[in-house]
Scaffold this active site. Structure first.
Site: not given
Length: 194
Positions: A8-10, A13
């Site tokens: 996931v990017s962050t 998330q």
């Protein structure tokens, strides 16, 4: 053996949707490696661990291509490393399985289409910026000191009785903005001391 990878990017998330899909596809929970980092971030410890875990005959499984890489070059490089390890790659959402000839073909076609799409977006953006420049429009933030406000600031700038702080306050801008637009203020020589 199936080796799973989820990203996931962050930090906000959650990985659960991806890890559930990987488990449903047959990846044992202890063989799922994860990262919480943007795709542009190249130092992904989870992906590095997953790659080290691959043995000949294994398959690296991910939910989507964009979970593995952000560019066609990176994706192909990763696929070549997987192939060199004697392993395969399966992407669940796109139905790609590089252990088959058809899967390899689909993998390369989807990667090429994604790269082409990014290139088109970049080209359209550049064309739009050029067209705006030709019409006299500048990019970036609007100037805080322009037009009549700039004219008034120049008139005050020439008045030695006003301090730079006073001028900035009256113009409603910072000292940095004032100096950026008007340059250095040369002091006016006062009466000679006796």
């Amino acid at each position: 053996m199936l080796i799973g990878y989820a990203r996931v990017s962050t930090v906000d998330q959650t990985l659960e949707g991806q890890t559930d899909a990987l488990a449903w596809a047959g990846v044992e929970p202890g063989r799922i490696y994860t990262d919480k980092a943007t795709g542009a971030h190249t130092d992904r410890a989870g992906l590095a661990e997953a790659m080290r875990a691959l043995r000949p005959g294994d398959t690296l499984v991910a939910v989507a291509l964009d979970r593995l890489a952000r560019s066609l070059k990176e994706l192909i490089g990763l696929a070549e490393r997987i192939e060199a390890a004697g392993a395969g790659l399966r992407i669940l959402n796109q139905g790609i399985d590089t252990t088959t000839p058809g899967g390899r073909l689909v993998f390369h076609m989807l990667g090429a289409i994604a790269e082409f799409e990014r290139a088109l977006i970049k080209e359209r953006t550049a064309a739009g910026l050029r067209a705006a420049k030709e019409r006299g429009r500048r990019g970036g933030r609007k100037l805080k000191l322009s037009g009549s406000k700039l004219t008034a600031a120049r008139a005050m700038w020439a008045d030695p009785r006003l301090t730079v702080d006073d001028i900035a306050e009256q113009a409603g801008v910072s000292l940095k903005t004032l100096y950026r637009h008007l340059g250095p203020r040369t002091p006016v020589a006062g009466p000679a001391a006796s």
